[in-house]
Design a protein around this motif. Structure first.
Motif, PDB file in Angstrom:
ATOM      1  N   LEU A 177      27.519 -21.642  25.181  1.00 55.11           N
ATOM      2  CA  LEU A 177      28.419 -22.678  24.665  1.00 55.11           C
ATOM      3  C   LEU A 177      27.674 -23.905  24.123  1.00 55.11           C
ATOM      4  N   ARG A 178      26.335 -23.889  24.277  1.00 56.93           N
ATOM      5  CA  ARG A 178      25.550 -25.045  23.829  1.00 56.93           C
ATOM      6  C   ARG A 178      25.799 -25.286  22.337  1.00 56.93           C
ATOM      7  N   ASP A 179      26.063 -26.521  21.973  1.00 56.78           N
ATOM      8  CA  ASP A 179      26.306 -26.911  20.577  1.00 56.78           C
ATOM      9  C   ASP A 179      27.541 -26.261  19.964  1.00 56.78           C
ATOM     10  N   LYS A 180      28.409 -25.722  20.794  1.00 53.38           N
ATOM     11  CA  LYS A 180      29.653 -25.172  20.231  1.00 53.38           C
ATOM     12  C   LYS A 180      30.836 -26.017  20.712  1.00 53.38           C
ATOM     13  N   ASP A 181      31.875 -26.013  19.881  1.00 52.79           N
ATOM     14  CA  ASP A 181      33.050 -26.806  20.194  1.00 52.79           C
ATOM     15  C   ASP A 181      34.048 -25.961  20.991  1.00 52.79           C
ATOM     16  N   ILE A 182      33.574 -25.437  22.124  1.00 53.00           N
ATOM     17  CA  ILE A 182      34.422 -24.557  22.932  1.00 53.00           C
ATOM     18  C   ILE A 182      34.546 -25.163  24.326  1.00 53.00           C
ATOM     19  N   PHE A 183      35.783 -25.215  24.838  1.00 51.19           N
ATOM     20  CA  PHE A 183      36.019 -25.788  26.161  1.00 51.19           C
ATOM     21  C   PHE A 183      36.170 -24.681  27.197  1.00 51.19           C
ATOM     22  N   VAL A 184      36.075 -25.088  28.467  1.00 51.98           N
ATOM     23  CA  VAL A 184      36.197 -24.125  29.559  1.00 51.98           C
ATOM     24  C   VAL A 184      37.307 -24.579  30.504  1.00 51.98           C
ATOM     25  N   ILE A 185      38.121 -23.624  30.920  1.00 54.02           N
ATOM     26  CA  ILE A 185      39.000 -23.880  32.061  1.00 54.02           C
ATOM     27  C   ILE A 185      38.468 -23.014  33.180  1.00 54.02           C
ATOM     28  N   SER A 203      27.257 -27.384  37.247  1.00 55.46           N
ATOM     29  CA  SER A 203      26.459 -27.432  36.015  1.00 55.46           C
ATOM     30  C   SER A 203      26.800 -28.717  35.268  1.00 55.46           C
ATOM     31  N   GLU A 204      25.826 -29.599  35.131  1.00 52.11           N
ATOM     32  CA  GLU A 204      26.041 -30.870  34.439  1.00 52.11           C
ATOM     33  C   GLU A 204      26.550 -30.605  33.020  1.00 52.11           C
ATOM     34  N   GLU A 205      25.931 -29.598  32.397  1.00 49.09           N
ATOM     35  CA  GLU A 205      26.254 -29.281  31.005  1.00 49.09           C
ATOM     36  C   GLU A 205      27.692 -28.751  30.867  1.00 49.09           C
ATOM     37  N   LEU A 206      28.055 -27.815  31.746  1.00 49.04           N
ATOM     38  CA  LEU A 206      29.393 -27.219  31.643  1.00 49.04           C
ATOM     39  C   LEU A 206      30.473 -28.176  32.105  1.00 49.04           C
ATOM     40  N   SER A 207      30.159 -29.009  33.098  1.00 52.64           N
ATOM     41  CA  SER A 207      31.195 -29.915  33.618  1.00 52.64           C
ATOM     42  C   SER A 207      31.693 -30.855  32.519  1.00 52.64           C
ATOM     43  N   LYS A 208      30.834 -31.124  31.519  1.00 53.66           N
ATOM     44  CA  LYS A 208      31.231 -32.037  30.436  1.00 53.66           C
ATOM     45  C   LYS A 208      32.329 -31.446  29.554  1.00 53.66           C
ATOM     46  N   LYS A 209      32.451 -30.111  29.568  1.00 55.22           N
ATOM     47  CA  LYS A 209      33.473 -29.488  28.713  1.00 55.22           C
ATOM     48  C   LYS A 209      34.485 -28.679  29.499  1.00 55.22           C
ATOM     49  N   PRO A 249      36.143 -34.488  32.903  1.00 47.57           N
ATOM     50  CA  PRO A 249      35.615 -35.767  32.421  1.00 47.57           C
ATOM     51  C   PRO A 249      36.736 -36.615  31.800  1.00 47.57           C
ATOM     52  N   GLU A 250      36.503 -37.919  31.781  1.00 50.16           N
ATOM     53  CA  GLU A 250      37.567 -38.856  31.400  1.00 50.16           C
ATOM     54  C   GLU A 250      38.236 -38.533  30.059  1.00 50.16           C
ATOM     55  N   SER A 251      37.424 -38.202  29.056  1.00 50.89           N
ATOM     56  CA  SER A 251      38.024 -37.992  27.728  1.00 50.89           C
ATOM     57  C   SER A 251      38.944 -36.772  27.722  1.00 50.89           C
ATOM     58  N   LEU A 252      38.598 -35.756  28.503  1.00 52.40           N
ATOM     59  CA  LEU A 252      39.450 -34.569  28.601  1.00 52.40           C
ATOM     60  C   LEU A 252      40.687 -34.884  29.437  1.00 52.40           C
ATOM     61  N   MET A 253      40.455 -35.591  30.541  1.00 53.84           N
ATOM     62  CA  MET A 253      41.572 -35.907  31.443  1.00 53.84           C
ATOM     63  C   MET A 253      42.573 -36.840  30.775  1.00 53.84           C
ATOM     64  N   TYR A 254      42.092 -37.686  29.886  1.00 54.53           N
ATOM     65  CA  TYR A 254      42.971 -38.607  29.158  1.00 54.53           C
ATOM     66  C   TYR A 254      44.022 -37.813  28.377  1.00 54.53           C
ATOM     67  N   GLU A 255      43.569 -36.765  27.703  1.00 52.61           N
ATOM     68  CA  GLU A 255      44.500 -35.919  26.938  1.00 52.61           C
ATOM     69  C   GLU A 255      45.399 -35.116  27.878  1.00 52.61           C
TER      70      GLU A 255
END
Ligand code: PMP
Ligand code: GLN
Length: 382
Positions: free
Chosen positions: A186-194, A215-221, A245-251
């Motif tokens: 998922l690195r550099d891709k615009d894909i989210f994880v649930i 995973s610091e990297e995965l937790s961001k998305k 993360p805040e920006s995701l939780m905001y939505e």
């Protein structure tokens, strides 16, 4: 007539099989819920908060003390801090958290990768949002994630991948290697994880649950979702939560506030207090492992083939030595003729090539023994 948004979706298999179990007075190992009560302490806490007047709307993200305690638990177990103010929301079970997260991510024609067999609520939520579920089968018979197949399934339209560990219905769990591969993929891709982690406290044989938030990297998305229903034997209370993360939780919260506004207040206070004692959930691994072992020990001389579940309170049974009829037919046979209701796994997948059913061992020991006794006698069906 309504032009259905879900033309191909019928009644949930859990409702169908639990009704069949009740109608046939069969032992119900189908729908996943305990047949024993949640703790008296938890019930008393709920009553106490009701009596003390905590009966009006909670703040829409959830009562603060519960969010704080979810934050503490997540940090203690997985070493990741989520800010209760902005990154944690209490939901009406994991089901609502899943629906909310999927809905805010998926727009028309977006694709969501589902690893099959997949929990039944994922695909309808994707479809209702105008998206397309893309099925990727887990490897048979260990139900590991086949990352090459996932890679092949990713397209420019992929918006989301849903991970579920410990996994319903197979009982498999992900490894550190899975996390590493997913990070790279998922690195550099615009894909989210649930990440559906509702069985986070039910992992066996000394293994540890690996949360995606480690995973610091995965937790961001990632939206990480759990449920108190599983953890505290209270599936009917329908309280779960989502951290992101805040920006995701905001939505997420934008939609959450209009889906239900807030979750019932006394249950939230009761859970907040109950969470203060980690023993109230850390005992679950051994509690359910004993039940799994009791059940499987009785089945070891049966005609079913199985690999012990690594987590969850579900155990798959392969019945190919008994008959070649479909899993739906076999589930109906077991419920109506043998007196044990189970779940066919074909509703969790587009194509089911195997003779496999799911049992739930979140039951009293004597009930498990009775059910195993009946299942042991199922030798051959012509
Ligand atoms: N995800 C999975 C994998 C489940 O098994 C379940 C229910 N058993 C849920 C989500 C839904 O959880 P809840 O009952 O809290 O809505
Ligand atoms: N998740 C439970 C199961 O897998 C059922 C939940 C439901 O009935 N919606 O059996």
């Amino acid at each position: 007539m309504i032009d259905s948004k879900l033309p191909d979706i019928g009644i949930s298999i859990f409702a169908v099989m639990s009704k069949m179990a009740n109608d046939s007075r069969a032992i119900n190992l189908s729908q996943g819920f305990p047949d024993f009560n949640c703790s008296d302490e938890l019930i008393e806490l709920f009553h106490r908060y009701q009596k003390e007047g905590f009966n009006q709307y909670a703040p829409y993200p959830g009562v603060m003390v519960l969010r704080e305690n979810i934050s503490k638990k997540t940090q203690m177990l997985y070493g990741k801090y989520y800010n209760p103010e902005t990154e944690i929301t209490v939901t009406a079970g994991a089901t609502q958290a899943l629906y909310t997260a999927i809905t805010i991510l998926i727009k028309k024609n977006d694709e969501a990768i589902l690893l099959e067999p997949a929990y039944d609520s994922y695909a309808p939520a994707v479809i209702a949002s105008g998206g397309r579920p893309i099925s990727v089968p887990l490897d048979f018979p260990n139900y590991n994630i086949n990352w090459n197949k996932v890679k092949d399934a990713i397209s420019s339209k992929t918006k989301l991948i849903i991970i579920n560990s410990p996994h319903n219905p197979t009982g498999s769990v992900i490894s550190r290697t899975d996390i590493k591969v997913l990070e790279e993929l998922l690195r550099d891709k615009d894909i989210f994880v649930i990440s559906d982690e509702v069985y986070e406290h039910i992992v066996f044989d000394g293994q540890k649950h690996i949360s995606l938030c480690t995973s610091e990297e995965l937790s961001k998305k990632s939206f990480i979702i759990s449920s108190f229903g599983k953890t505290f034997h209270a599936t009917g209370w329908k309280v779960g939560y989502c951290v992101a993360p805040e920006s995701l939780m905001y939505e997420f919260r934008k939609l959450h506030q209009f889906m239900l506004f807030s979750v019932n207040t006394p249950a939230q206070y009761a859970y907040a207090e109950y969470l203060n004692n980690p023993e109230n959930y850390l005992y679950l691994n051994s509690f359910y492992q004993k039940k799994r072992d009791l059940f499987l020990n009785e089945l070891k001389n049966s005609n079913f083939i199985f690999t012990p579940a690594e987590g969850t309170y579900f155990q798959l049974l392969d019945y190919s030595r008994i008959t070649q009829i479909t899993d739906m037919e076999f589930s109906e046979y077991l419920t109506k003729k043998v007196g044990v209701a189970v779940i066919p796994i074909s509703p969790f997948m587009k194509t089911s090539k195997h003779q496999i059913i799911r049992t739930c061992f979140a039951k009293k020991d004597d009930v498990l023994l009775q059910a195993a006794e009946k299942l042991k006698d199922v030798r051959e069906i012509r």
